[in-house]
Design a protein around this motif. Structure first.
Motif, PDB file in Angstrom:
ATOM      1  N   ASP A   1       0.860  -1.169   0.000  1.00  0.00           N
ATOM      2  CA  ASP A   1       0.000   0.000   0.000  1.00  0.00           C
ATOM      3  C   ASP A   1       0.903   1.227   0.000  1.00  0.00           C
ATOM      4  N   VAL A   2       0.422   2.316  -0.583  1.00  0.00           N
ATOM      5  CA  VAL A   2       1.246   3.509  -0.693  1.00  0.00           C
ATOM      6  C   VAL A   2       1.672   4.025   0.674  1.00  0.00           C
ATOM      7  N   ASP A   3       0.929   3.681   1.730  1.00  0.00           N
ATOM      8  CA  ASP A   3       1.280   4.140   3.069  1.00  0.00           C
ATOM      9  C   ASP A   3       2.238   3.194   3.793  1.00  0.00           C
TER      10      ASP A   3
ATOM     11  N   LEU B   1       7.126   1.730 -13.006  1.00  0.00           N
ATOM     12  CA  LEU B   1       6.313   2.583 -13.869  1.00  0.00           C
ATOM     13  C   LEU B   1       5.047   2.924 -13.106  1.00  0.00           C
ATOM     14  N   THR B   2       4.740   4.215 -13.010  1.00  0.00           N
ATOM     15  CA  THR B   2       3.567   4.655 -12.270  1.00  0.00           C
ATOM     16  C   THR B   2       2.404   4.871 -13.225  1.00  0.00           C
ATOM     17  N   MET B   3       1.277   4.236 -12.885  1.00  0.00           N
ATOM     18  CA  MET B   3       0.072   4.324 -13.721  1.00  0.00           C
ATOM     19  C   MET B   3      -1.130   4.706 -12.872  1.00  0.00           C
ATOM     20  N   GLY B   4      -0.981   5.751 -12.100  1.00  0.00           N
ATOM     21  CA  GLY B   4      -2.073   6.181 -11.237  1.00  0.00           C
ATOM     22  C   GLY B   4      -2.173   5.294 -10.012  1.00  0.00           C
ATOM     23  N   ALA B   5      -3.185   4.437  -9.963  1.00  0.00           N
ATOM     24  CA  ALA B   5      -3.416   3.603  -8.792  1.00  0.00           C
ATOM     25  C   ALA B   5      -2.389   2.500  -8.632  1.00  0.00           C
TER      26      ALA B   5
ATOM     27  N   ALA C   1       1.760   1.252  -9.297  1.00  0.00           N
ATOM     28  CA  ALA C   1       3.142   1.452  -9.714  1.00  0.00           C
ATOM     29  C   ALA C   1       3.758   0.059  -9.802  1.00  0.00           C
ATOM     30  N   VAL C   2       4.229  -0.327 -10.995  1.00  0.00           N
ATOM     31  CA  VAL C   2       4.677  -1.701 -11.212  1.00  0.00           C
ATOM     32  C   VAL C   2       6.163  -1.728 -11.534  1.00  0.00           C
TER      33      VAL C   2
ATOM     34  N   VAL D   1       3.032  -1.313  -6.007  1.00  0.00           N
ATOM     35  CA  VAL D   1       2.541  -0.368  -4.998  1.00  0.00           C
ATOM     36  C   VAL D   1       1.154   0.104  -5.430  1.00  0.00           C
ATOM     37  N   VAL D   2       0.191   0.004  -4.527  1.00  0.00           N
ATOM     38  CA  VAL D   2      -1.191   0.409  -4.815  1.00  0.00           C
ATOM     39  C   VAL D   2      -1.486   1.730  -4.107  1.00  0.00           C
ATOM     40  N   ASP D   3      -1.956   2.699  -4.882  1.00  0.00           N
ATOM     41  CA  ASP D   3      -2.395   3.990  -4.330  1.00  0.00           C
ATOM     42  C   ASP D   3      -3.881   4.128  -4.644  1.00  0.00           C
ATOM     43  N   ARG D   4      -4.721   3.658  -3.733  1.00  0.00           N
ATOM     44  CA  ARG D   4      -6.155   3.613  -3.969  1.00  0.00           C
ATOM     45  C   ARG D   4      -6.789   4.993  -4.017  1.00  0.00           C
ATOM     46  N   GLY D   5      -6.183   5.953  -3.339  1.00  0.00           N
ATOM     47  CA  GLY D   5      -6.778   7.272  -3.234  1.00  0.00           C
ATOM     48  C   GLY D   5      -7.758   7.321  -2.080  1.00  0.00           C
TER      49      GLY D   5
END
Length: 270
Positions: free
Chosen positions: A67-69, A78-82, A84-85, A215-219
């Motif tokens: 999780d992003v936190d 590579l970051t694709m919004g929600a 990052a792979v 990495v998941v950035d759900r928002g």
């Protein structure tokens, strides 16, 4: 957009059960005016409501998917919004897009003859959804006279699916895919392995390593559980890739295809 949204163009080695065979998940609604039946079926006050626990590798917060936190280790991604792979040299990145809107619904990472598709969804904070999703996928596969077996691996409970198919030359065969799911904090990450990632340990290990580095950035915005979180195209520079190549396949009707078909954008990482 629901959990089993479908994409544009067919990729023969990234396949699964047709999304039409996977039932939608809806809440039971009492029939209007049938109050007596509803009260008879209602749980007693002392009954405890049972929810499925979250399923993920025990070391998820330390070893990913992150999780992003979380305390995320440094790695080229590579970051694709929600999402990052991480990437490998020579790996292809395919963006799965919706035909009518060009929304990016998922990403497929192809290395050699191995492939892994990733999609991320909103999820409840305190309840896991991977168990129920596995059951739905398995039911859909079995309705197609295929086989679906659970397997416990380093990622937790996976689902191995074998679906009978007929080739263009009339011969019959079986397509095999493996589904993995990770219940994170307020998100659910689904991975679908195909090609040699199903049959060869080394190929699988490479893609599992990439999965663990995601990495998941759900928002923070409110979203209904199971809603697909759209991605954004990565900002890929010429020095980082061999360039983006447009697929020459004709766009199809997204409603007629399954969720493991490729979209139009391809880039190779150098």
């Amino acid at each position: 957009m629901g959990l089993f949204d479908r994409f544009k163009k067919e990729r023969p080695d990234v396949t699964s059960a047709d999304a039409d065979d996977v039932p939608d998940v809806t809440e039971d609604v009492d029939a209007p005016g049938d109050a007596d039946a509803a009260s008879a079926d209602a749980p007693a006050e002392d009954d405890e409501i049972v929810v499925d626990p979250k399923e993920a590798p025990r070391d998820r917060a330390e070893a990913g998917p992150f999780d992003v936190d979380d305390a995320v280790p440094e790695r080229h991604r590579l970051t694709m919004g929600a999402l990052a792979v991480p990437v490998l040299d020579g790996m292809q990145i395919r963006l799965e897009t919706e035909d009518k809107t060009d929304r990016v619904l998922g990403v497929t990472m192809v290395h050699g003859k191995a492939a892994m598709q990733l999609q991320v969804f909103a999820a409840p904070r305190g309840e896991g959804i991977w168990k129920s999703i596995r059951e739905e996928i398995a039911d859909g596969v079995r309705r197609r006279r295929g086989k679906a077996d659970e397997l416990y691996t380093d990622l937790g409970n996976e689902l191995v699916c074998q679906v009978p198919v007929r080739a263009k030359d009339g011969r019959t065969g079986v397509r095999v895919t493996r589904f993995a799911g990770i219940d994170g904090p307020r998100w659910f990450l689904r991975a679908v392995f195909s090609g040699t990632a199903v049959t060869e340990k080394e190929s699988r290990a490479e893609l599992v390593d990439l999965l663990r580095g995601v990495v998941v950035d759900r928002g923070s915005e409110a979203m209904p559980p199971r809603e697909l979180i759209a991605l954004t195209p990565p900002n890929i520079t010429a020095s980082a890739t061999a360039g983006a190549e447009q697929s020459d396949a004709e766009p199809g009707d997204a409603d007629d295809l399954n969720p493991f078909e490729r979209g139009p954008e391809i880039a190779e990482v150098r």
